[in-house]
Design an enzyme around this catalytic site. Sequence first.
Site, short mmCIF file in Angstrom:
data_model
loop_
_atom_site.label_atom_id
_atom_site.label_comp_id
_atom_site.label_asym_id
_atom_site.label_seq_id
_atom_site.Cartn_x
_atom_site.Cartn_y
_atom_site.Cartn_z
N CYS C 151 0.98 -1.09 0.10
CA CYS C 151 -0.35 0.34 0.07
C CYS C 151 0.80 1.38 -0.25
O CYS C 151 0.86 1.75 -0.73
CB CYS C 151 -0.90 -0.14 1.54
SG CYS C 151 -0.21 -0.14 2.59
N TYR C 152 1.90 1.34 0.56
CA TYR C 152 2.61 2.65 0.77
C TYR C 152 3.35 2.51 -0.38
O TYR C 152 3.53 3.68 -1.05
CB TYR C 152 3.53 2.51 2.25
CG TYR C 152 3.48 2.37 3.81
CD1 TYR C 152 2.50 3.41 3.88
CD2 TYR C 152 3.61 1.85 4.33
CE1 TYR C 152 1.90 3.98 4.85
CE2 TYR C 152 3.16 1.95 5.96
CZ TYR C 152 2.41 3.20 5.74
OH TYR C 152 1.81 3.59 7.43
#
Lengths: 346, 346, 346, 346
Positions: C151-152
């Site tokens: 996600c990051y």
Amino acid sequence: MKVRVGIVGGTGYTGVELLRILAQHPQARVTAITSRGEAGTRVDALFPNLRGFYDLAFSEPDPLRLADACDVVFFATPHGVAMDLAPQLLERGVKVIDLGADFRLRDPESFARWYGMDHRSRDWLAQAVYGLPETRRNEIREARLVANPGCYPTATQLGFLPLLERGLLDAQGLIADVKSGVSGAGRTARIPNLFCEAGDSFSAYAVAGHRHQPEIEQELSVWAGQEVLLTFVPHLTPMIRGIHATLYGRLSSPMDTAELQALFEARYQGEPFVDVLPAGSHPATRSVRGGNVCRIAVHQPRPGQIVVLSVIDNLVKGASGQAVQNMNLLFGLPEDAGLGALALLP
Amino acid sequence: MKVRVGIVGGTGYTGVELLRILAQHPQARVTAITSRGEAGTRVDALFPNLRGFYDLAFSEPDPLRLADACDVVFFATPHGVAMDLAPQLLERGVKVIDLGADFRLRDPESFARWYGMDHRSRDWLAQAVYGLPETRRNEIREARLVANPGCYPTATQLGFLPLLERGLLDAQGLIADVKSGVSGAGRTARIPNLFCEAGDSFSAYAVAGHRHQPEIEQELSVWAGQEVLLTFVPHLTPMIRGIHATLYGRLSSPMDTAELQALFEARYQGEPFVDVLPAGSHPATRSVRGGNVCRIAVHQPRPGQIVVLSVIDNLVKGASGQAVQNMNLLFGLPEDAGLGALALLP
Amino acid sequence: MKVRVGIVGGTGYTGVELLRILAQHPQARVTAITSRGEAGTRVDALFPNLRGFYDLAFSEPDPLRLADACDVVFFATPHGVAMDLAPQLLERGVKVIDLGADFRLRDPESFARWYGMDHRSRDWLAQAVYGLPETRRNEIREARLVANPGCYPTATQLGFLPLLERGLLDAQGLIADVKSGVSGAGRTARIPNLFCEAGDSFSAYAVAGHRHQPEIEQELSVWAGQEVLLTFVPHLTPMIRGIHATLYGRLSSPMDTAELQALFEARYQGEPFVDVLPAGSHPATRSVRGGNVCRIAVHQPRPGQIVVLSVIDNLVKGASGQAVQNMNLLFGLPEDAGLGALALLP
Amino acid sequence: MKVRVGIVGGTGYTGVELLRILAQHPQARVTAITSRGEAGTRVDALFPNLRGFYDLAFSEPDPLRLADACDVVFFATPHGVAMDLAPQLLERGVKVIDLGADFRLRDPESFARWYGMDHRSRDWLAQAVYGLPETRRNEIREARLVANPGCYPTATQLGFLPLLERGLLDAQGLIADVKSGVSGAGRTARIPNLFCEAGDSFSAYAVAGHRHQPEIEQELSVWAGQEVLLTFVPHLTPMIRGIHATLYGRLSSPMDTAELQALFEARYQGEPFVDVLPAGSHPATRSVRGGNVCRIAVHQPRPGQIVVLSVIDNLVKGASGQAVQNMNLLFGLPEDAGLGALALLP
């Protein structure tokens, strides 16, 4: 000389809240705190808000050491713990305040039914005093063992008492629709208590039956002088602290709203921790966040239909604050010692 | 004899927070609180957490009455108010602590540029002392007019100071990525601050320039002994209180992590309201909720790359608590008088 | 004929999100979902939002049955699971999209260092394609095994790419200050993820090193054509969904802000799921809640200092939505099939 | 050919929610949206979740232009607006769905009493159909003007209806203890709706009387065939979306719990947007977040005491989703067109 305080089971929210409150109590000092799982850990490593206030670590629970080190021991434990350990302290002259449920229900059969275990300390159960100062202040002063009330029961009883004590309500048809912040579920790693499960959502739980219902019925029946039957529906609301009880009852005979208001004000006149709001008010839980007060408003939206709104901080007046209030009574200290903090708003 | 305190503009969050803190200050007493909009309203009608602690109502701001009734006046007002009203009090011998921005920037041109108005009290501006006790404690003691620091500037300065004071950072390339709870935006009815706008969401704002940046650069430049340039990016995070500053800098020469830790601990040794956490820590804003403390951790994730984490409660150490700390210094009281409350956790 | 989809490890948040998205995919159908712990439980008993959309229960993971029933299998599992099970499916001609970390890092030594276990499927690792469509769309179309990005890394790469691809940034001094909603920590019963621990608070974590850092550095280095070094600081913010990346870099040569804006708009022109906001914007995570889009704004607050703001829903573009986007590419479907939902606001 | 839709007053939460839902409606298209305050602003500038889906700006409300451009117009306006503007559209053959309160109460005197203004369109009031499809589906199909129900009334009616329609409840003693997310208060800049006022707190409001009470009593009385009296207590809960109604009633004659369950299931069999949960369930509002469904559970904690739990998303089934459902009925479209989205969980 300060009262020496022990805490058994201090890793939960009522434990850290006891530490927070007692750190500022002028006449008490925590001398021991136990936890099997965290023995050896400093309390301020687990709870960083305590940094600078405590130089104390969790220890293994040991009744002899506790009895030596403490004048009073708070149990901040799940039910079933205090009934085994507290007697060993009581017999050595240590006073005990149980924040758990072991000594709340007078009837051991009822305890067994609701908590799923036999009561293993019936003698002490018979001597325990239910620690709601607004109803049993003098008994508490003389007690050795105090059963600190549950959070929902505190808010609910304080809301219904002025009417029930006077016989003004139909005692068979009470409804308590109660809402709790998530800290009421404790500091336990369970999926329903996760931020992403409990957050931004609202739901009821345990509609079929909740352990606080018999506790409330037991106490209200005493003060009503008759059997009280309560429909009790708890809900989880996405906030950290706070209980809001919305209480419904039918007047047994007509009463105007000004009389109602006067009745509530008279009942709690002089009570240090019950605040009757002006007529027409709607207390918010944040008005008691971190404080040891119960704020109450009474309404009559239709003739004969009473709605009482009652809010507390579940961790303070609903648990650790009330426990300290009881300790103050037990030791002849000013009832509000250590409990003067204003609620944090916003 | 207690210090008599006045508050101008008491209907916002820093106002109610001053009242909360001062209610428990052993050597101060609020004697007047003003608000044009709420004149005549009791303070506890607006803020129910104050019920039982105050018997006071808002009044119209009147410099003569304030000067009579008060030894010190706090301004909890938008910028532009204190510069007009404070001189009238100062000239009558009343001390002033401005929680707003009127006296923070030394340079009136800079003030005009960032705040969009001329400075109308340049003489007093020249005499104002910037009220960060950790850098200017002795000046504050002698001051008549204290410019209470902004919330972001407090967290940011305390994080950078130990390194900048020693010339250990590249002063031209600092970055402050700061996050604030919504109370930082004040108790103002604006759509972006609504629960449904600010809740369950995260965003930056004012990347092009924020008024706290020149304030931080001004002060850090003093202590660095050279011009400091800061990239400053504020964010709004869906919580009520708290600031978390994540601060980035490059070491000008290598230093190991243990030295860094020792440097921070030495710098803040004895400071009553700065807490350097053990190496490897990550302070959470809730560890300071309601308390007047700044908790700091220093990291070096890559050689030469410093990351400082610094948290405060924006309404306490970032505003009203620090203001009371400054008042204590102004009047020779114990610096922590009235500020002993532990943070509320959870 | 619809693509037959299997999901391994469907009891977490990426699992339920796959089910939500795929329920409305016109050309795909979930035929199997596995969970050791919940085998036999209906998916809509665990996740009531699915009621009425699925008549499916969790089953034990069985590679043979999955291979029979599925054209593609999503792994929504902790690292270490897919590397053992996926090969058995791949060898039977089933395509695999791993939402976990097993196939993201090209270098098995790096994997071992960051994930604490040897890589047990090096052959397949060599064949895996990193599934960021905005950089590897054509490779993904031909892949058998897709490593779905973290996600990051998704938010961070999309923010830095336009500048790094053109060699416009100092690649050795990048900073990513990233903030995640709590769902990024998964549906796991751990104390730090409780509502009362993560709520109303903000903190950094893993400043010393986070597994997404080498993933980002690996990919950005490819597209920058040189080694990229990143300081990466993740934070937990009290919201359910959303990632906000605040990205800092220094221009290697001057560039005006209009050029910057044009560069970003050109880079993402035609991209179905990247939205470059107008100059001066501040994207909020709620503008992407539930949607598969990344919204980006680029700023230059000081000459040469770039700040990119990049937001995604961590469960959609940061996980399950991007996985479905990859599935669409693998099977030659329209890239946005099933992904047309607007974000939920408020 | 698609139904051409207009929206009057589109800057609030029901407005943006109509836009979100209609963007994915296969047989409708928004052709006009009005706002006095935002005329000229693009809808996606105000609501960034709409970016990429609309190329539309707010315009001044002009009945003639609306009548030209639209087959149906939704009013998402405060009460008092639709009664003046809707007739001009209706007379030109445009159908109208009012999400406000102007046409909900049959009795203009009751309207005047509860809303503080005379009803200025009594003829159309007489022709309006109350738009709860679960009770008036066929009437709605034939209607020209639909009064879309309030949010509380939707959740409350759907919960009580199965019992009241059969005469099984004491109709004079109903209690609805209802809880709403803050979006129910609208996108209006008022202090009580601020994040720092409504957040992390819970309170009741309007106990003395709320405008949804006569609406509920009116409709329930129709279906009960007798006068229904309701005690109605609304509360604000710190979440964005969702209504949870906890409904209390007394059975007029005994009934076992399995019968109750069967009664509810039979009543809503085939209803596309009412979901009766298995016996013993507790629906959470998040299970309907963003979806057009009402989930219901029925309990009997004591013999004769009924507790119904009913949840909706106040902006969807409680407003804009139900309005689209009504539009589908008005135009002979599939009732669930555009309304197929699953709730977003977590």
